[in-house]
Scaffold this motif. Structure first.
Motif, PDB file in Angstrom:
ATOM      1  N   ASN A 190     -13.384 -13.659  -9.231  1.00 26.29           N
ATOM      2  CA  ASN A 190     -12.406 -14.678  -9.633  1.00 26.29           C
ATOM      3  C   ASN A 190     -10.985 -14.353  -9.180  1.00 26.29           C
ATOM      4  OD1 ASN A 190     -13.845 -16.773 -11.422  1.00 26.29           O
ATOM      5  ND2 ASN A 190     -14.694 -14.809 -12.073  1.00 26.29           N
ATOM      6  N   SER A 191     -10.868 -13.466  -8.190  1.00 23.30           N
ATOM      7  CA  SER A 191      -9.523 -13.120  -7.690  1.00 23.30           C
ATOM      8  C   SER A 191      -9.623 -12.714  -6.222  1.00 23.30           C
ATOM      9  CB  SER A 191      -8.946 -11.947  -8.499  1.00 23.30           C
ATOM     10  OG  SER A 191      -9.567 -10.730  -8.126  1.00 23.30           O
ATOM     11  N   CYS A 192      -8.477 -12.343  -5.643  1.00 23.92           N
ATOM     12  CA  CYS A 192      -8.463 -11.923  -4.237  1.00 23.92           C
ATOM     13  C   CYS A 192      -8.791 -10.433  -4.104  1.00 23.92           C
ATOM     14  CB  CYS A 192      -7.095 -12.208  -3.635  1.00 23.92           C
ATOM     15  SG  CYS A 192      -5.764 -11.289  -4.434  1.00 23.92           S
ATOM     16  N   ALA A 193      -8.988  -9.738  -5.240  1.00 22.30           N
ATOM     17  CA  ALA A 193      -9.215  -8.285  -5.184  1.00 22.30           C
ATOM     18  C   ALA A 193     -10.680  -7.955  -4.905  1.00 22.30           C
ATOM     19  CB  ALA A 193      -8.790  -7.648  -6.502  1.00 22.30           C
ATOM     20  N   ASP A 194     -10.903  -6.747  -4.378  1.00 25.11           N
ATOM     21  CA  ASP A 194     -12.271  -6.297  -4.078  1.00 25.11           C
ATOM     22  C   ASP A 194     -12.648  -5.030  -4.826  1.00 25.11           C
ATOM     23  OD1 ASP A 194     -12.511  -8.211  -1.782  1.00 25.11           O
ATOM     24  OD2 ASP A 194     -10.883  -6.955  -1.012  1.00 25.11           O
TER      25      ASP A 194
ATOM     26  N   LEU B 287       4.349  -2.990   4.189  1.00 28.83           N
ATOM     27  CA  LEU B 287       4.434  -2.546   2.794  1.00 28.83           C
ATOM     28  C   LEU B 287       3.337  -3.211   1.966  1.00 28.83           C
ATOM     29  CD1 LEU B 287       8.272  -3.126   2.306  1.00 28.83           C
ATOM     30  CD2 LEU B 287       7.114  -1.156   3.340  1.00 28.83           C
ATOM     31  N   LEU B 288       2.968  -2.556   0.873  1.00 26.48           N
ATOM     32  CA  LEU B 288       1.996  -3.165  -0.040  1.00 26.48           C
ATOM     33  C   LEU B 288       2.741  -3.981  -1.088  1.00 26.48           C
ATOM     34  CD1 LEU B 288      -0.430  -0.139  -0.584  1.00 26.48           C
ATOM     35  CD2 LEU B 288      -0.687  -2.066   1.009  1.00 26.48           C
ATOM     36  N   LEU B 289       2.163  -5.116  -1.445  1.00 30.94           N
ATOM     37  CA  LEU B 289       2.735  -5.949  -2.510  1.00 30.94           C
ATOM     38  C   LEU B 289       1.939  -5.704  -3.791  1.00 30.94           C
ATOM     39  CD1 LEU B 289       4.676  -8.193  -3.458  1.00 30.94           C
ATOM     40  CD2 LEU B 289       2.902  -9.837  -2.824  1.00 30.94           C
TER      41      LEU B 289
ATOM     42  N   ASP C 270      -1.669  -7.141  -2.525  1.00 29.47           N
ATOM     43  CA  ASP C 270      -2.579  -6.052  -2.136  1.00 29.47           C
ATOM     44  C   ASP C 270      -3.155  -5.400  -3.383  1.00 29.47           C
ATOM     45  OD1 ASP C 270      -1.977  -5.901   0.857  1.00 29.47           O
ATOM     46  OD2 ASP C 270       0.011  -5.854  -0.055  1.00 29.47           O
ATOM     47  N   ILE C 271      -2.300  -5.332  -4.416  1.00 24.93           N
ATOM     48  CA  ILE C 271      -2.682  -4.674  -5.677  1.00 24.93           C
ATOM     49  C   ILE C 271      -2.149  -5.528  -6.823  1.00 24.93           C
ATOM     50  CG2 ILE C 271      -2.385  -2.591  -7.100  1.00 24.93           C
ATOM     51  CD1 ILE C 271      -1.710  -1.039  -4.516  1.00 24.93           C
ATOM     52  N   PHE C 272      -2.912  -5.696  -7.896  1.00 24.47           N
ATOM     53  CA  PHE C 272      -2.306  -6.232  -9.118  1.00 24.47           C
ATOM     54  C   PHE C 272      -2.895  -5.545 -10.339  1.00 24.47           C
ATOM     55  CE2 PHE C 272      -5.460  -9.346 -10.717  1.00 24.47           C
ATOM     56  CZ  PHE C 272      -6.240  -9.596  -9.586  1.00 24.47           C
TER      57      PHE C 272
ATOM     58  N   LYS D 262      -7.178  -4.627  -2.860  1.00 20.77           N
ATOM     59  CA  LYS D 262      -7.935  -5.155  -1.729  1.00 20.77           C
ATOM     60  C   LYS D 262      -8.889  -4.082  -1.185  1.00 20.77           C
ATOM     61  CE  LYS D 262      -6.210  -9.256  -0.583  1.00 20.77           C
ATOM     62  NZ  LYS D 262      -7.096 -10.434  -0.455  1.00 20.77           N
ATOM     63  N   GLY D 263      -9.925  -4.547  -0.512  1.00 24.35           N
ATOM     64  CA  GLY D 263     -10.959  -3.653   0.010  1.00 24.35           C
ATOM     65  C   GLY D 263     -10.426  -2.583   0.950  1.00 24.35           C
ATOM     66  N   TYR D 264      -9.372  -2.924   1.732  1.00 25.83           N
ATOM     67  CA  TYR D 264      -8.869  -1.929   2.697  1.00 25.83           C
ATOM     68  C   TYR D 264      -8.163  -0.752   2.033  1.00 25.83           C
ATOM     69  CZ  TYR D 264      -5.112  -5.403   2.238  1.00 25.83           C
ATOM     70  OH  TYR D 264      -4.204  -6.309   1.739  1.00 25.83           O
TER      71      TYR D 264
END
Ligand SMILES: Cc1ncc(COP(=O)(O)O)c(C=O)c1O
Length: 428
Positions: free
Chosen positions: A115-119, A240-242, A268-270, A288-290
């Motif tokens: 349910n989000s953009c995170a992996d 940079l990471l957000l 990238d991170i939350f 994120k997966g990376y």
């Protein structure tokens, strides 16, 4: 969630109306000094029971809760489905080390990532810890995966990111840093909505930019889309990471499951805490997966992060939120609450602005509002401040229009009374 019966509701409504502003509904002063460190400016009230939108104090007085433990009890107090899962888990298994697989964690991680953009997900116990994990992940990604000397995190004035040494350093408010020097290196704070100041602060050592989508503790300041687009562009330009701190805004409160989803961006991170487990201590850092390889075995850990108990509560909380479409409900009820507030308060110049997203609403006033908060408690309505001049409203996401009407009536009366008092004093 189980509803109170009509009789219970009527008696609670009666209690709210009857409790006069002059009655001291607060708990008795403690007879001797508490053995707990006095690090909180506590209200003189002991709350001992809660159900749905309501809490009771030791004397049996009832309060309509429009603060929800500071955005924690988003499903209302003692939500039954979550309680049932917790009790079931209590009879099964409380704790095992993270040296073992914990199937509940995988189920929570699946719910959050689907349910989000995170992996990827890391479990911990609080908002500050989730932000610590985010900062550590950002540094480690740059230093171990990318092989660069990047460590600095840029944050914004009036932000709030927690009370550990790193997160209070990241926080853009001087008051949380007093007496804690020296602060850890590697943080810079710039004014919000000032893209040029942000650009100027970036160096070859910058690792990440971290911000909330609504600066909640800082006064319910909603981040502007154009500024955020600029931040995202700067992150891309400089590698940079957000990091988005969703500790207060996450889990449906603003009208989307995560507040960054209003803006069409993918951090990238939350980070999450508060509403993610209905009052059970839990924090989550998502990436994120990376970024996966940046946290290799042994690089970060938490004894209590994502225990079977915590995972069971998170799973039931998130499932309930999704099944009952609570983010959508928060958007709808937030519109209703803001509309009612505007209608009832438009005639007073004491109120500067009503703003927020979903059920995270601030009423900025021209004077400090601490007295209004205390007067609210005496009238059986709980809410808090967000800085000296802003009243913050955080009802649960099931709040009804009837409860909103009751709260708005009380609040409008309190604000009008206080505004008259202040203007009377100014004229005398
Ligand atoms: C945006 C934000 N980040 C971090 C925190 C810190 O969370 P915790 O108190 O769970 O450590 C808070 C707490 O209010 C918060 O609002």
């Amino acid at each position: 969630m189980s509803e109170l019966t009509q009789t219970e509701k009527d008696s609670l409504t009666g209690a709210l109306q009857e409790r006069s502003a002059g009655t001291d509904g607060q708990g008795a002063a403690p007879a001797k000094l508490s053995a707990v460190f006095p690090s909180y400016a506590r209200y003189d009230l002991s709350l001992v029971k809660g159900k749905g939108s309501w809490v009771w104090d030791e004397q049996g007085n009832k309060y309509l809760d429009f603060m929800c433990g500071l955005a924690v009890t988003s499903l209302g107090h003692a939500p039954e489905k979550v309680g049932a899962k917790l009790k079931e888990q209590i009879d099964t298994l409380w704790h095992v080390s993270n040296l073992f697989h914990i199937p509940g964690q995988d189920r929570v991680a699946a719910l959050l990532t689907e349910n989000s953009c995170a992996d990827q997900v890391f479990f911990c116990n609080s908002g500050a810890e989730a932000n610590e994990a985010a900062i550590k992940l950002a540094r480690r990604y740059h230093q171990k995966v990318k092989g660069t000397d990047r460590y600095e995190v840029i944050t914004f004035e009036q932000s709030f990111h927690g009370r550990t040494l790193a997160t209070l350093t990241a926080t853009g408010q001087a008051k949380v840093k007093e007496g804690f020097l020296p602060l850890p290196a590697g943080f810079k704070t710039v004014p919000l909505h000032d893209l040029e100041a942000l650009r100027a602060a970036i160096t070859e050592h910058t690792a990440a930019i971290m911000l909330e989508m609504v600066l909640a503790e800082g006064g319910i300041i909603v981040v502007e889309q154009e500024f955020l687009d600029g931040v995202v562009a700067l992150c891309k330009e400089h590698g940079l990471l957000l990091i988005v701190d969703e500790v207060q805004t996450g889990m449906g409160r603003t009208g989307k499951l995560f507040a960054h989803q209003h803006y069409g961006i993918e951090p990238d991170i939350f980070t999450l805490a508060k509403g993610v487990a209905s009052g059970f201590p839990a924090g989550v850092m998502l990436g994120k997966g990376y970024l996966r390889e940046a946290f290799s075995p042994g690089s970060h850990a938490s004894t209590f992060g994502g225990t079977p108990l915590a995972a069971a509560v998170m799973e039931a909380t998130i499932e309930t939120m999704l099944e009952d479409k609570l983010p959508e409900r928060a958007a709808e009820m937030g519109e209703y609450l803001s509309g009612q507030l505007r209608a009832k308060l438009e005639d007073t110049s004491f109120v500067k602005e009503i703003r927020g997203k979903g059920l995270l609403i601030g009423i900025e006033c021209h004077e400090p509002v601490a007295e209004i908060v205390l007067a609210g408690q005496k009238r059986g309505l709980l809410f808090v401040q967000a800085g000296p001049d802003v009243i913050r409203l955080l009802p649960n996401l099931y709040v009804s229009t009837d409860e909103i009407d009751q709260a708005v009536d009380i609040l409008s009366e309190l604000i009008h009374t206080y505004a008259n008092k202040v203007s009377g004093e100014a004229n005398s």
